[in-house]
Design a protein around this motif. Structure first.
Motif, PDB file in Angstrom:
ATOM      1  N   MET A   1      40.117  15.689 -14.499  1.00  0.00           N
ATOM      2  CA  MET A   1      39.768  17.355 -14.386  1.00  0.00           C
ATOM      3  C   MET A   1      40.780  17.755 -13.032  1.00  0.00           C
ATOM      4  N   MET A   2      40.584  17.148 -12.231  1.00  0.00           N
ATOM      5  CA  MET A   2      41.418  17.636 -10.804  1.00  0.00           C
ATOM      6  C   MET A   2      42.923  17.428 -11.161  1.00  0.00           C
ATOM      7  N   ILE A   3      43.420  16.425 -11.944  1.00  0.00           N
ATOM      8  CA  ILE A   3      44.905  16.390 -12.267  1.00  0.00           C
ATOM      9  C   ILE A   3      45.356  17.602 -13.242  1.00  0.00           C
ATOM     10  N   ALA A   4      44.465  17.866 -14.146  1.00  0.00           N
ATOM     11  CA  ALA A   4      44.755  18.615 -15.063  1.00  0.00           C
ATOM     12  C   ALA A   4      44.882  20.179 -14.373  1.00  0.00           C
ATOM     13  N   SER A   5      44.009  20.474 -13.467  1.00  0.00           N
ATOM     14  CA  SER A   5      43.658  21.615 -13.013  1.00  0.00           C
ATOM     15  C   SER A   5      45.024  22.039 -11.846  1.00  0.00           C
ATOM     16  N   LEU A   6      45.342  20.851 -11.188  1.00  0.00           N
ATOM     17  CA  LEU A   6      46.456  21.037 -10.324  1.00  0.00           C
ATOM     18  C   LEU A   6      47.584  21.291 -11.041  1.00  0.00           C
ATOM     19  N   LEU A   7      47.711  20.577 -12.359  1.00  0.00           N
ATOM     20  CA  LEU A   7      49.068  20.598 -13.341  1.00  0.00           C
ATOM     21  C   LEU A   7      49.146  22.312 -13.661  1.00  0.00           C
ATOM     22  N   ILE A   8      47.983  22.642 -14.123  1.00  0.00           N
ATOM     23  CA  ILE A   8      47.947  24.073 -14.353  1.00  0.00           C
ATOM     24  C   ILE A   8      48.192  25.131 -13.358  1.00  0.00           C
ATOM     25  N   GLN A   9      47.832  24.865 -12.355  1.00  0.00           N
ATOM     26  CA  GLN A   9      48.095  25.721 -10.963  1.00  0.00           C
ATOM     27  C   GLN A   9      49.476  25.491 -10.466  1.00  0.00           C
ATOM     28  N   ALA A  10      50.046  24.559 -10.663  1.00  0.00           N
ATOM     29  CA  ALA A  10      51.683  24.531 -10.454  1.00  0.00           C
ATOM     30  C   ALA A  10      52.401  24.872 -11.581  1.00  0.00           C
ATOM     31  N   ALA A  11      51.988  24.714 -12.676  1.00  0.00           N
ATOM     32  CA  ALA A  11      52.757  25.525 -13.851  1.00  0.00           C
ATOM     33  C   ALA A  11      52.883  26.982 -13.644  1.00  0.00           C
ATOM     34  N   THR A  12      51.522  27.306 -13.119  1.00  0.00           N
ATOM     35  CA  THR A  12      51.333  28.839 -13.029  1.00  0.00           C
ATOM     36  C   THR A  12      52.431  29.441 -12.063  1.00  0.00           C
ATOM     37  N   ASN A  13      52.627  28.566 -10.957  1.00  0.00           N
ATOM     38  CA  ASN A  13      53.372  28.891  -9.989  1.00  0.00           C
ATOM     39  C   ASN A  13      55.192  28.863 -10.362  1.00  0.00           C
TER      40      ASN A  13
ATOM     41  N   LEU B   1      51.376  18.107 -20.074  1.00  0.00           N
ATOM     42  CA  LEU B   1      50.606  16.938 -19.384  1.00  0.00           C
ATOM     43  C   LEU B   1      49.223  17.422 -19.218  1.00  0.00           C
ATOM     44  N   ALA B   2      48.850  18.615 -18.895  1.00  0.00           N
ATOM     45  CA  ALA B   2      47.540  19.033 -18.801  1.00  0.00           C
ATOM     46  C   ALA B   2      46.851  19.185 -20.047  1.00  0.00           C
ATOM     47  N   MET B   3      47.593  19.371 -21.116  1.00  0.00           N
ATOM     48  CA  MET B   3      47.080  19.267 -22.558  1.00  0.00           C
ATOM     49  C   MET B   3      46.872  18.031 -22.981  1.00  0.00           C
ATOM     50  N   LEU B   4      47.377  17.073 -22.567  1.00  0.00           N
ATOM     51  CA  LEU B   4      47.315  15.771 -23.097  1.00  0.00           C
ATOM     52  C   LEU B   4      45.945  15.177 -22.335  1.00  0.00           C
ATOM     53  N   ILE B   5      46.008  15.379 -21.061  1.00  0.00           N
ATOM     54  CA  ILE B   5      44.635  14.969 -20.254  1.00  0.00           C
ATOM     55  C   ILE B   5      43.578  15.776 -20.986  1.00  0.00           C
ATOM     56  N   GLY B   6      43.693  17.101 -21.198  1.00  0.00           N
ATOM     57  CA  GLY B   6      42.484  17.880 -21.775  1.00  0.00           C
ATOM     58  C   GLY B   6      42.066  17.175 -23.028  1.00  0.00           C
ATOM     59  N   VAL B   7      43.021  16.594 -23.719  1.00  0.00           N
ATOM     60  CA  VAL B   7      42.332  15.883 -24.883  1.00  0.00           C
ATOM     61  C   VAL B   7      41.203  14.741 -24.455  1.00  0.00           C
ATOM     62  N   TYR B   8      41.631  13.903 -23.729  1.00  0.00           N
ATOM     63  CA  TYR B   8      40.623  13.053 -23.105  1.00  0.00           C
ATOM     64  C   TYR B   8      39.417  13.751 -22.634  1.00  0.00           C
ATOM     65  N   ILE B   9      39.600  14.861 -21.873  1.00  0.00           N
ATOM     66  CA  ILE B   9      38.466  15.552 -21.250  1.00  0.00           C
ATOM     67  C   ILE B   9      37.622  16.012 -22.616  1.00  0.00           C
TER      68      ILE B   9
END
Length: 309
Positions: free
Chosen positions: A57-69, A113-121
């Protein structure tokens, strides 16, 4: 597309790792880090923590924030909003010479990458989270992408606070407990307010430039003085909310540790007063982000202490 002359003025491309680090705008990443921590610590009061899920969850959230930036960097450049003198941007395109399409590809790569991690979540919790996660990513993209970017409207603070503060806390709580409690909802509110405050501080700093470029942010709508007052009121609301939650026995007394971040909030609000140049307001902007970090960290520590005792 930008005129050819605009593209020709980009400096030679640099491939230093620091270019890519700045592109993520690391001072904003606490807006993703803090909600995941708070949501997970809240769950600790009801269940044992799955640390692999927490890390995902931490990595996915950071990836989404970084992508937004990164989307912000790309679309602001495409619309001619960024220049080498712009304050508060990563500057990967206008200062470091990265191709715009490279920045866009990196943003979509982070989303992938966030989506792939999201599949696991989702596999470990609920597939309904796929819908929620997709909406969060869409909000990240449309914050500066699309025909009417959220960032160019008076709703940027609300969108950031809701998706990056409120929703992320509740997802982090849900994947650990399988449920959403009223206490988690109420505790998420002050963090959401402070995430929104980061965006308001950013818009106060950029007010003059945004107005010239035709943006209609909340800071522009109400004016600089009232925007600074609103920022101070948002800080006050977050702190008073925690006090109220403690008084109502919704959260433990130890969560009042979050009030130790009050001095940083005061410094942030005062730092904007009388300033008009973006560079002069950068310390106040950073103090606003630090307030969110300190508040979330101290809130989490308070919850942890109460759990251990």
């Amino acid at each position: 597309m930008q005129p050819l002359t605009h593209m020709d003025h980009r400096p030679p491309a640099r491939r230093d790792w620091r270019v890519f680090w700045r592109l993520t705008r690391p001072h904003t990443l606490t807006a993703a880090f803090v909600p995941v921590c708070v949501g997970t610590v809240l769950a600790l009061g009801e269940t044992s923590i799955d640390w692999l899920l927490f890390a995902a969850m931490m990595i996915a959230s950071l990836l989404i924030q970084a992508a937004t930036n990164m989307f912000n960097e790309y679309y602001d450049y495409q619309r001619g909003l960024d220049s080498p003198e712009s304050v508060g941007i990563g500057g990967a395109i206008v200062r470091d010479g990265l191709k715009p399409k490279t920045v866009l590809a990196l943003a979509f790569g982070c989303f992938g990458l966030a989506m792939l991690i999201g599949v696991y979540i989702c596999a470990e919790s609920s597939w309904w989270l796929a819908v929620v996660g997709t909406i969060c990513m869409a909000a990240g993209y449309f914050y500066t992408g699309g025909p009417v970017p959220i960032a160019y409207t008076p709703f940027g603070e609300l969108a950031a606070g809701f998706f990056m503060g409120f929703v992320i806390i509740l997802i982090s709580f849900f994947i650990q407990t399988g449920d959403i409690s009223a206490n988690a909802v109420l505790t998420a509110i002050p963090v959401a307010i402070l995430v929104g405050a980061i965006l308001l501080a950013n818009n106060i700093r950029d007010l003059d430039g945004d107005r010239e470029k035709g943006r209609k942010t909340l800071a522009i709508l109400i004016g600089r003085d009232w925007a600074i007052r609103l920022l101070a009121m948002m800080f006050a609301a977050a702190f008073l909310w925690i006090v109220a939650l403690v008084a109502l026995h919704i959260v433990p007394l130890w969560t009042l540790l979050a009030l130790l971040s009050v001095p940083k909030a005061i410094a942030a609000a005062r730092g904007f007063i009388g300033k008009t140049k973006p560079a002069e307001m950068m310390p106040a902007m950073k103090a606003t982000a630090q307030t969110n970090t300190q508040f979330g960290f101290l809130l989490s520590v308070g919850l942890l202490i109460a759990h251990w005792l």
